[in-house]
Design a protein around this motif. Structure first.
Motif, PDB file in Angstrom:
ATOM      1  N   LYS A   5      10.172   2.613  -1.814  1.00 46.17           N
ATOM      2  CA  LYS A   5       9.383   3.356  -2.786  1.00 46.17           C
ATOM      3  C   LYS A   5       7.962   3.533  -2.274  1.00 46.17           C
ATOM      4  N   TYR A   6       7.412   4.699  -2.582  1.00 42.14           N
ATOM      5  CA  TYR A   6       6.070   5.040  -2.097  1.00 42.14           C
ATOM      6  C   TYR A   6       4.996   4.303  -2.885  1.00 42.14           C
ATOM      7  N   SER A   7       3.981   3.877  -2.150  1.00 37.84           N
ATOM      8  CA  SER A   7       2.704   3.490  -2.743  1.00 37.84           C
ATOM      9  C   SER A   7       1.617   3.877  -1.762  1.00 37.84           C
ATOM     10  N   PHE A   8       0.449   4.186  -2.261  1.00 38.86           N
ATOM     11  CA  PHE A   8      -0.644   4.602  -1.387  1.00 38.86           C
ATOM     12  C   PHE A   8      -0.994   3.474  -0.413  1.00 38.86           C
ATOM     13  N   HIS A   9      -0.915   2.254  -0.884  1.00 40.81           N
ATOM     14  CA  HIS A   9      -1.229   1.103  -0.031  1.00 40.81           C
ATOM     15  C   HIS A   9      -0.261   1.029   1.157  1.00 40.81           C
ATOM     16  N   VAL A  44       6.336  10.513   4.387  1.00 41.70           N
ATOM     17  CA  VAL A  44       6.288  10.404   2.927  1.00 41.70           C
ATOM     18  C   VAL A  44       6.917  11.645   2.323  1.00 41.70           C
ATOM     19  N   ARG A  45       7.849  11.445   1.412  1.00 40.85           N
ATOM     20  CA  ARG A  45       8.473  12.577   0.727  1.00 40.85           C
ATOM     21  C   ARG A  45       8.678  12.180  -0.737  1.00 40.85           C
ATOM     22  N   LYS A  89      20.863   4.114  -5.489  1.00 36.12           N
ATOM     23  CA  LYS A  89      21.144   2.684  -5.322  1.00 36.12           C
ATOM     24  C   LYS A  89      20.707   2.169  -3.965  1.00 36.12           C
ATOM     25  N   ASN A  90      20.147   3.047  -3.139  1.00 35.53           N
ATOM     26  CA  ASN A  90      19.883   2.646  -1.752  1.00 35.53           C
ATOM     27  C   ASN A  90      18.403   2.727  -1.375  1.00 35.53           C
ATOM     28  N   VAL A  91      17.514   2.659  -2.349  1.00 29.66           N
ATOM     29  CA  VAL A  91      16.090   2.544  -2.060  1.00 29.66           C
ATOM     30  C   VAL A  91      15.795   1.097  -1.694  1.00 29.66           C
ATOM     31  N   ASN A  92      14.782   0.894  -0.866  1.00 26.43           N
ATOM     32  CA  ASN A  92      14.472  -0.432  -0.319  1.00 26.43           C
ATOM     33  C   ASN A  92      15.679  -0.977   0.451  1.00 26.43           C
ATOM     34  N   ALA A  93      16.169  -0.117   1.349  1.00 22.62           N
ATOM     35  CA  ALA A  93      17.317  -0.493   2.160  1.00 22.62           C
ATOM     36  C   ALA A  93      17.043  -0.150   3.620  1.00 22.62           C
ATOM     37  N   THR A  94      17.789  -0.793   4.516  1.00 19.41           N
ATOM     38  CA  THR A  94      17.719  -0.460   5.935  1.00 19.41           C
ATOM     39  C   THR A  94      19.016   0.222   6.347  1.00 19.41           C
TER      40      THR A  94
END
Length: 874
Positions: free
Chosen positions: A482-486, A465-466, A424-429
């Protein structure tokens, strides 16, 4: 320059030299560097310089015959027999107008004597001594008092009292003045700093030369081993000389203030009994009573922490108060700030994502009592905000423990752990806060953050990156997205710009590696790469045997063994395998950046990390391997100060025994249970026994030894020499048809030539430990963990502990109740037990076989398989 003397070499004539240089020697390994720097001066050696070598014959013979033959008129050898009398009682031996002392192993620049002589002659009526700046011999690091050598001049201590001089080495003194000081003190042995300052006090002037340098093996202030003597014979002695002298007093006050740092840095006074502790505090209070606070506050020679502590000691009868504002607090004593909440940073030791959990571990230190301090983590998403409380943990290492000065707690350490599920805590600071509770107030402060050596990011490479996530650091906050290559390209571009802008040491090499990383990323990112290593300079341990096993498996994993191409094992492996790479080569560096696992028998970076000496923080964010620690020996001692989580952060630590694993989990290593596994040692699969009539003597090392002189003067040296020189042992070995093999620890090999080793003893230099274990029938050791391998083979072990000088703290292992052989504390007992084993063909007794059966969890040949399966699964 002490000892009752006996002249054995060198013809003393009536010639008056310009210089007499004393060199005190207890071992001769570095003598050539020292004496050559004196002989090769621009001032002609034969006509101008006398060297007096002070030899301690109880330790090692010094081979100086060649120097005596070449310079019979210049070199005198004095054998120190009795330290009760001082060499200056033999003043007729000193033929130089000026005298100096050079430590064996140190050296001076080639123009030193010529420039020093000219300077002393020019200012003969004004000064009694001149000093030159001191630097280390290895990295040429300057002494912290070298500021006074910016130009050559005479320092008038009445006008400029804050110029302490503490070294007798690097200083050249008038002979008559030096002898008069010893005469005034009845030729008693005085600390070098006392001697030099008694001379300075006669004129309150001394000369400094900026043209030359003294290179020393060490320039740190000596450890205060006898603190009461240090205070009596140095600080109080000087203070009493000048206490009523208005001109001298400021200089001595500055000197004492500077030297008090040697006292207050002592962690505890537990080495003193109650009576001695009372004496200590009386002496310290006496010294402090003469120190005006101005000598502390504006003194650039004292660290800020030491300043506040000294001010506290002077004013400790005053009330300590805390004043607060909305987001800060200050501890004050009188008008002095002892500490401020906002002055202290949080150090993040661990910041990584594993198995969808964000692990943040670190510490906060301040002078505010721990009971008043809490650490909070605020997690902010687009829609919500949560406050998390940590688990507080304890470490045994000094850097993560409360800081004490002379048994007074001065800095409190809060070690904290946050484990935040990321579903629930992805894209968080993630923001860390310090909360101070004072009275009814709650002061909240957002401290600055820095990163320790085990964090997966650094200030120079602030992202990592993990799996399918990116962990980054910006504006004093951590962020997970969330990871993206960009996104990864954007973060890497910012890292490149940061490295280029900061231009830290090694930045050009880092830029090259980062660019290659970017180019190769699309091709290498999804490859599974395992790197294997023992020591960088050898291959005979758990990683090598595991590599050989894993290399035969078909699993789509690229496996490489890393080793220096300058060691003998490189060629052996390179002839046998195609996937051997050179330690710190470009290929090693690139593979390390993309590797999934770095598998090693050692955990220190200098053995495992190709960037350890290349400013590692420039690569930390893009280096990804999990650290797999196979160990190179069974851990029996408490090593939690060295191999704990915040320092090493390994993902797997293999053990051979449930007792060993339980100790790792019970003591303050702070690894999770899933990290420490009982899987066995891979090298045990290849242990074989084909005993010959060989007795193996294999002592371990002592970490407090860092020079040949320390080795020669240690009880460790005496223990080894006692075994090697034993006539009883020689007789036993020869009468029973055995051979005695001496295997030195890798760190002892440098000093083996300093030992007197009889011809009948075989010194093993090239044989592997595995080969020695196979052939030997009996092992004699002190504290080395090699005895576990020997016991695993059910071969007898003898422990020789004549002195208790081992550097590691005792752990779970008890030699008397758990050992695989007898513990001997005397040479007679040792000889008796050896005789017993040699008379019964070196058969291990049933009691010790039973202990071996109980200790080791596995007695099969499947250790490699178990470790390999664990690595595949994780």
């Amino acid at each position: 320059m002490s000892g009752k003397s006996q002249t054995t070499h060198g013809k003393i004539t009536d010639n008056i030299f310009k210089f007499t240089i004393f060199i005190k020697i207890s071992c001769d390994i570095y003598l050539d560097n020292t004496i050559t720097s004196i002989i090769n001066q621009t001032m002609d050696f034969k006509n101008n310089t006398q060297v007096i070598l002070l030899i301690d014959t109880y330790k090692t013979p010094i081979n100086i015959d060649e120097y005596i033959r070449r310079y019979p008129e210049n070199i005198t050898v004095i054998h120190l027999k009795d330290s009760a009398n001082h060499i200056t009682n033999k003043s007729e031996l000193i033929k130089g107008k000026y005298v100096s002392l050079i430590n064996c192993g140190d050296y001076i620049t080639s123009t030193t004597l010529e420039n020093t002589y000219n300077y002393l002659e020019e200012y003969f009526d004004e000064i009694d001594l001149v000093s030159i700046p001191v630097y280390t011999t290895d990295k040429h690091v300057p002494d912290n008092l070298n500021y006074k050598f910016s130009t050559s001049n005479v320092i008038n201590l009445v006008n400029k009292p804050n110029n302490p001089l503490t070294y007798l080495k690097s200083t050249f003194i008038k002979k008559d003045v030096l002898l008069s000081v010893y005469s005034e003190n009845n030729h008693e042995q005085l600390p070098c700093s006392t001697v030099i300052n008694q001379i300075i006090l006669k004129r309150l002037k001394y000369g400094v030369l900026s043209t030359d340098k003294y290179y020393a093996n060490t320039i740190n202030n000596p450890h205060v081993e006898n603190i009461l003597d240090y205070m009596d014979n140095y600080l109080i002695k000087l203070l009493n000389i000048v206490r009523d002298n208005k001109n001298s007093f400021p200089y001595i006050s500055y000197l004492i203030t500077y030297e008090l740092q040697n006292i207050i840095r002592i962690h505890t006074l537990d080495m003193l009994n109650n009576k001695e502790k009372k004496l200590f505090w009386n002496k310290l209070e006496y010294l402090l009573s003469f120190i005006n606070e101005q000598y502390i506050i504006n003194n650039p020679n004292i660290t800020s922490e030491n300043k506040t502590f000294l001010l506290y000691l002077i004013n400790k009868d005053e009330n300590t108060i805390i004043t607060t504002s909305s987001n800060d607090a200050v501890i004050k004593i009188k008008d002095y700030d002892i500490d401020r909440l906002s002055n202290n940073k949080i150090i993040i030791d661990i910041a990584e994502i594993k198995d969808d959990v964000l692990d943040i571990e670190g510490c906060y230190s301040s002078s505010f009592n721990n009971q008043r301090i809490d650490v909070k983590l605020i997690v902010n998403t687009k829609s919500d905000s949560h406050e998390y409380n940590p688990e507080y943990i304890t470490y045994d290492s000094p850097e993560r423990s409360n800081i004490q000065h002379i048994s007074i707690t001065w800095k409190y350490i809060k070690n904290f752990v946050f484990k935040i599920p990321l579903e629930k805590n992805v894209n968080a600071t993630y923001t860390l806060e310090i909360v101070l509770k004072h009275g009814g107030e709650r002061i909240v402060y957002k401290p600055l953050i820095s990163f320790g050596g085990s964090a997966s990011i650094s200030m120079s490479t602030p992202y990592h990156v993990r799996d399918d996530k990116i962990l980054s650091f910006k504006d004093n906050k951590l962020q997970v997205e969330k990871y993206s290559f960009h996104k990864m390209i954007k973060y890497e571009a910012k890292s490149l710009m940061k490295i280029l802008h900061e231009k830290k040491k090694g930045y050009m090499h880092a830029l090259k590696l980062h660019l290659l990383y970017l180019i190769l990323y699309p091709y290498m990112n999804n490859k599974k790469i395992w790197l294997f290593m023992d020591r960088s300079d050898s291959a005979d341990d758990n990683a090598k045997y595991l590599f050989e096993y894993c290399n035969s498996r078909e699993d789509n994993i690229s496996k490489y063994f890393v080793i220096s191409n300058e060691c003998r094992d490189y060629a052996k492996l390179n002839d046998k395998y195609d996937n051997i790479i050179c330690f710190q080569s470009l290929k090693h560096e690139l593979l390390y950046l993309f590797a999934e696992k770095n598998i090693s028998s050692y955990v220190n970076d200098f053995h495992t990390n190709p960037f350890y000496d290349k400013n590692n923080q420039l690569y930390r964010g893009i280096a990804r391997p999990d650290k797999i620690f196979l160990q190179h020996g069974v851990t029996k001692d408490n090593l939690s100060e060295y191999t704990n989580k915040y320092k090493k952060n390994v993902s797997l630590l293999t053990t051979v025994s449930t007792l060993e694993r339980d100790a790792f989990l019970r003591e303050n290593y702070n690894y999770d249970e899933n990290v420490v596994q009982v899987l066995g040692f891979p090298r045990y699969d290849s242990l074989t026994s084909q005993p010959e009539k060989i007795v193996l003597f294999a002592p371990t090392w002592r970490n407090n030894i860092n020079s040949a002189e320390k080795f020669i003067n240690s009880g460790y040296y005496e223990m080894i020499q006692e075994v090697l020189s034993s006539k009883q042992l020689e007789k036993l070995i020869k009468e029973n048809g055995y051979r005695l093999v001496f295997k030195a620890h890798p760190l002892l090999e440098e000093y083996v030539d300093l030992l007197n080793i009889p011809d009948y003893i075989i010194v093993s230099r090239n044989e592997s430990y595995q080969e020695l274990f196979r052939k030997s029938s009996l092992l004699i050791t002190d504290y080395s963990s090699v005895f576990f391998d020997f016991a695993y083979l059910k071969k007898p072990v003898i422990y020789y502990h004549p002195i208790n000088d081992y550097h590691y703290r005792a752990g779970y292992y008890n030699y008397d109740t758990m050992g695989f052989g007898e513990v001997c504390v005397t040479e007679n007992k040792l000889i008796s037990i050896i005789e017993k084993y040699l008379s019964n063909d070196c058969i291990m007794e049933d009691e010790y076989k039973s202990r071996a059966d109980t200790f080791f969890k596995y007695h099969d040949s499947s250790n490699c398989m178990r470790v390999y399966k664990w690595l595949l699964k994780h």
